[in-house]
Design a protein around this motif. Structure first.
Motif, PDB file in Angstrom:
ATOM      1  N   LEU A   1       0.797  -1.233   0.000  1.00  0.00           N
ATOM      2  CA  LEU A   1       0.000   0.000   0.000  1.00  0.00           C
ATOM      3  C   LEU A   1       0.827   1.281   0.000  1.00  0.00           C
ATOM      4  CD1 LEU A   1      -2.724  -0.975   2.647  1.00  0.00           C
ATOM      5  CD2 LEU A   1      -2.997  -0.845   0.171  1.00  0.00           C
ATOM      6  N   TYR A   2       2.139   1.181   0.315  1.00  0.00           N
ATOM      7  CA  TYR A   2       2.857   2.422   0.591  1.00  0.00           C
ATOM      8  C   TYR A   2       4.033   2.696  -0.343  1.00  0.00           C
ATOM      9  CZ  TYR A   2      -0.062   2.310   4.709  1.00  0.00           C
ATOM     10  OH  TYR A   2      -1.143   2.280   5.531  1.00  0.00           O
ATOM     11  N   ALA A   3       4.896   1.729  -0.527  1.00  0.00           N
ATOM     12  CA  ALA A   3       6.060   1.952  -1.394  1.00  0.00           C
ATOM     13  C   ALA A   3       6.447   0.633  -2.040  1.00  0.00           C
ATOM     14  CB  ALA A   3       7.240   2.499  -0.586  1.00  0.00           C
ATOM     15  N   PRO A   4       7.017   0.696  -3.240  1.00  0.00           N
ATOM     16  CA  PRO A   4       7.467  -0.541  -3.897  1.00  0.00           C
ATOM     17  C   PRO A   4       8.472  -1.280  -3.013  1.00  0.00           C
ATOM     18  CG  PRO A   4       7.510   1.309  -5.421  1.00  0.00           C
ATOM     19  CD  PRO A   4       7.257   1.891  -4.078  1.00  0.00           C
ATOM     20  N   ASP A   5       8.331  -2.584  -2.952  1.00  0.00           N
ATOM     21  CA  ASP A   5       9.203  -3.393  -2.111  1.00  0.00           C
ATOM     22  C   ASP A   5      10.659  -3.215  -2.526  1.00  0.00           C
ATOM     23  OD1 ASP A   5       9.967  -5.198  -0.183  1.00  0.00           O
ATOM     24  OD2 ASP A   5       9.710  -6.948  -1.489  1.00  0.00           O
ATOM     25  N   GLY A   6      11.502  -2.892  -1.540  1.00  0.00           N
ATOM     26  CA  GLY A   6      12.932  -2.757  -1.790  1.00  0.00           C
ATOM     27  C   GLY A   6      13.359  -1.415  -2.334  1.00  0.00           C
ATOM     28  N   THR A   7      12.448  -0.455  -2.481  1.00  0.00           N
ATOM     29  CA  THR A   7      12.831   0.833  -3.047  1.00  0.00           C
ATOM     30  C   THR A   7      13.764   1.584  -2.106  1.00  0.00           C
ATOM     31  OG1 THR A   7      12.008   2.925  -3.951  1.00  0.00           O
ATOM     32  CG2 THR A   7      10.847   2.042  -2.038  1.00  0.00           C
ATOM     33  N   THR A   8      14.685   2.339  -2.694  1.00  0.00           N
ATOM     34  CA  THR A   8      15.577   3.208  -1.921  1.00  0.00           C
ATOM     35  C   THR A   8      15.375   4.658  -2.287  1.00  0.00           C
ATOM     36  OG1 THR A   8      17.331   2.887  -3.574  1.00  0.00           O
ATOM     37  CG2 THR A   8      17.316   1.386  -1.674  1.00  0.00           C
ATOM     38  N   ASP A   9      14.369   4.920  -3.133  1.00  0.00           N
ATOM     39  CA  ASP A   9      14.107   6.282  -3.565  1.00  0.00           C
ATOM     40  C   ASP A   9      13.616   7.117  -2.378  1.00  0.00           C
ATOM     41  OD1 ASP A   9      11.940   8.375  -4.670  1.00  0.00           O
ATOM     42  OD2 ASP A   9      13.484   8.066  -6.186  1.00  0.00           O
ATOM     43  N   LYS A  10      14.340   8.208  -2.059  1.00  0.00           N
ATOM     44  CA  LYS A  10      14.023   8.998  -0.878  1.00  0.00           C
ATOM     45  C   LYS A  10      12.628   9.615  -0.966  1.00  0.00           C
ATOM     46  CE  LYS A  10      15.794  12.722   2.047  1.00  0.00           C
ATOM     47  NZ  LYS A  10      14.495  13.388   2.178  1.00  0.00           N
ATOM     48  N   ARG A  11      12.237  10.077  -2.143  1.00  0.00           N
ATOM     49  CA  ARG A  11      10.927  10.705  -2.290  1.00  0.00           C
ATOM     50  C   ARG A  11       9.815   9.679  -2.036  1.00  0.00           C
ATOM     51  NH1 ARG A  11       9.767  14.275  -7.513  1.00  0.00           N
ATOM     52  NH2 ARG A  11      11.387  15.463  -6.415  1.00  0.00           N
ATOM     53  N   GLN A  12       9.969   8.473  -2.577  1.00  0.00           N
ATOM     54  CA  GLN A  12       8.966   7.431  -2.356  1.00  0.00           C
ATOM     55  C   GLN A  12       8.893   7.034  -0.887  1.00  0.00           C
ATOM     56  OE1 GLN A  12      10.090   4.282  -5.071  1.00  0.00           O
ATOM     57  NE2 GLN A  12       8.639   4.989  -6.634  1.00  0.00           N
ATOM     58  N   LEU A  13      10.042   6.934  -0.238  1.00  0.00           N
ATOM     59  CA  LEU A  13      10.060   6.542   1.165  1.00  0.00           C
ATOM     60  C   LEU A  13       9.435   7.615   2.056  1.00  0.00           C
ATOM     61  CD1 LEU A  13      13.612   4.900   1.403  1.00  0.00           C
ATOM     62  CD2 LEU A  13      11.393   3.734   1.440  1.00  0.00           C
ATOM     63  N   ASP A  14       9.745   8.888   1.762  1.00  0.00           N
ATOM     64  CA  ASP A  14       9.161   9.985   2.544  1.00  0.00           C
ATOM     65  C   ASP A  14       7.637  10.005   2.383  1.00  0.00           C
ATOM     66  OD1 ASP A  14      11.620  10.746   3.440  1.00  0.00           O
ATOM     67  OD2 ASP A  14      11.876  12.397   2.017  1.00  0.00           O
ATOM     68  N   SER A  15       7.182   9.785   1.148  1.00  0.00           N
ATOM     69  CA  SER A  15       5.739   9.757   0.896  1.00  0.00           C
ATOM     70  C   SER A  15       5.081   8.581   1.609  1.00  0.00           C
ATOM     71  CB  SER A  15       5.476   9.676  -0.609  1.00  0.00           C
ATOM     72  OG  SER A  15       4.089   9.553  -0.866  1.00  0.00           O
ATOM     73  N   ALA A  16       5.745   7.428   1.595  1.00  0.00           N
ATOM     74  CA  ALA A  16       5.208   6.235   2.248  1.00  0.00           C
ATOM     75  C   ALA A  16       5.111   6.441   3.749  1.00  0.00           C
ATOM     76  CB  ALA A  16       6.081   5.025   1.938  1.00  0.00           C
ATOM     77  N   ARG A  17       6.147   7.042   4.360  1.00  0.00           N
ATOM     78  CA  ARG A  17       6.107   7.292   5.805  1.00  0.00           C
ATOM     79  C   ARG A  17       4.965   8.232   6.166  1.00  0.00           C
ATOM     80  NH1 ARG A  17      11.782   8.027   4.819  1.00  0.00           N
ATOM     81  NH2 ARG A  17      12.949   6.138   5.403  1.00  0.00           N
ATOM     82  N   ALA A  18       4.790   9.274   5.374  1.00  0.00           N
ATOM     83  CA  ALA A  18       3.714  10.235   5.644  1.00  0.00           C
ATOM     84  C   ALA A  18       2.341   9.564   5.531  1.00  0.00           C
ATOM     85  CB  ALA A  18       3.812  11.424   4.691  1.00  0.00           C
ATOM     86  N   SER A  19       2.180   8.723   4.492  1.00  0.00           N
ATOM     87  CA  SER A  19       0.902   8.035   4.307  1.00  0.00           C
ATOM     88  C   SER A  19       0.644   7.055   5.448  1.00  0.00           C
ATOM     89  CB  SER A  19       0.893   7.284   2.969  1.00  0.00           C
ATOM     90  OG  SER A  19       0.982   8.187   1.893  1.00  0.00           O
ATOM     91  N   PHE A  20       1.696   6.373   5.891  1.00  0.00           N
ATOM     92  CA  PHE A  20       1.562   5.398   6.966  1.00  0.00           C
ATOM     93  C   PHE A  20       1.142   6.080   8.269  1.00  0.00           C
ATOM     94  CE2 PHE A  20       3.508   2.668  10.300  1.00  0.00           C
ATOM     95  CZ  PHE A  20       2.781   1.513  10.054  1.00  0.00           C
TER      96      PHE A  20
END
Length: 313
Positions: free
Chosen positions: A21-40
């Motif tokens: 639901l939040y970020a592609p598995d294994g991604t290291t992209d900072k923008r994707q991770l920041d967005s995933a944390r905010a959504s979580f």
């Protein structure tokens, strides 16, 4: 639902990986991770605001894990008596919200326990539920009208044989039916939602200024006075046993008698609500006038007794 289905706590990374639901598995992209944390974090806050407890614990490696325990989420056994179960079923059947989940929830709370306890009220309860389910419901109109009221969006629908363009102010429930309070041509009116003859066409939000109107005061709080097509004054004698009770006080006392009984008059614009009020007082109340109402109530009670197999009463 993911956490409810797990018997052990899950870390944020496990939740992300298993749900996708939040970020592609294994991604290291900072923008994707920041967005995933905010959504979580947003989703955690939303779930907690709905009253669902999320338990957090710290794992041996310092990571935070999460769980939703069933005992924190599911309603415990209310241990309702047969009479309480029957009252709950009638209450749920009385208010039409355009969905069926409320009746289904009540059925889960009451049907098994009532059968197990040997209660004899199941027939009446089932009749109430079937009657409610058979009524014309407001369907998807209620959430749309509520949203239009909150967003100050103009609404157009057919009602009373013509098109109405209104500024919705809010929804209110009276005697088991929903009403839309709205301003039409500068006049504040109420429209019964189940009598709307078309879908509601909702316009742009912010189309009008918010009005300072007490929506709850637009319809009488006394169900008998809400306009359902009737309009007459009933005269009812209430004996001393019931005369001082709140149920009797819903009428206007016009005579007091030496034996403690009273005669009251009530304006009736909703015949069904009048019957409910009368039935609440049982044998302690007698309808005196008008004559056609006396005949109608007599026939109605005889029919009820006959249906119950007690035709001699």
């Amino acid at each position: 639902m993911y956490l409810l289905a797990r018997d052990v706590p899950k870390t944020r990374e496990e939740i992300w990986r298993d749900t996708g639901l939040y970020a592609p598995d294994g991604t290291t992209d900072k923008r994707q991770l920041d967005s995933a944390r905010a959504s979580f974090e947003r989703d955690k806050a939303l779930i907690r605001n709905l009253g669902v407890r999320i338990t957090e614990s710290i794992e041996h490696d310092g990571a935070t894990s999460y769980t939703i325990r069933r005992e924190d989420y599911f309603l415990p056994d209310l241990q309702l008596t047969p009479d309480e179960q029957l009252a709950l079923r009638f209450a749920a059947a009385r208010v039409d919200i355009g969905e069926t989940w409320d009746l289904e929830a009540v059925a889960k709370l009451t049907s098994t326990e009532t059968a197990a306890s040997g209660g004899d009220g199941s027939l009446s309860a089932d009749v109430a539920l079937e009657t409610a389910a058979a009524q014309q419901t407001a369907g998807s109109l209620l959430p749309r009208l509520a949203a239009a009221s909150a967003e100050r969006a103009q609404v157009r629908f057919a009602y009373g044989g013509r098109q109405r363009d209104v500024q919705p102010l809010g929804l209110l429930c009276r005697a088991g039916y929903w009403y839309l309070a709205a301003r039409e041509d500068g006049v504040v009116k109420t429209f019964r939602v189940d009598r709307m003859e078309s879908d509601a066409d909702v316009g742009e939000r912010g189309a009008f200024a918010r009005a300072d109107v007490d929506v709850a005061a637009l319809l009488p709080s006394e169900p008998m006075e809400i306009d359902f097509g009737d309009d007459f004054v009933a005269r009812v004698q209430i004996d001393a046993t019931m005369a001082q009770q709140p149920t009797a006080e819903r009428g206007r006392v016009v005579e007091r008698h030496d034996d403690g009984s009273v005669t009251v008059t009530v304006r009736v614009r909703n015949r069904a609500a009048f019957r409910v009020w009368l039935l609440d007082m049982g044998r302690h109340a007698v309808v005196e006038s008008p004559p056609e109402l006396v005949d109608e109530v007599t026939s109605w009670l005889r029919a009820l007794a006959s249906d119950a197999g007690n035709g001699d009463r």
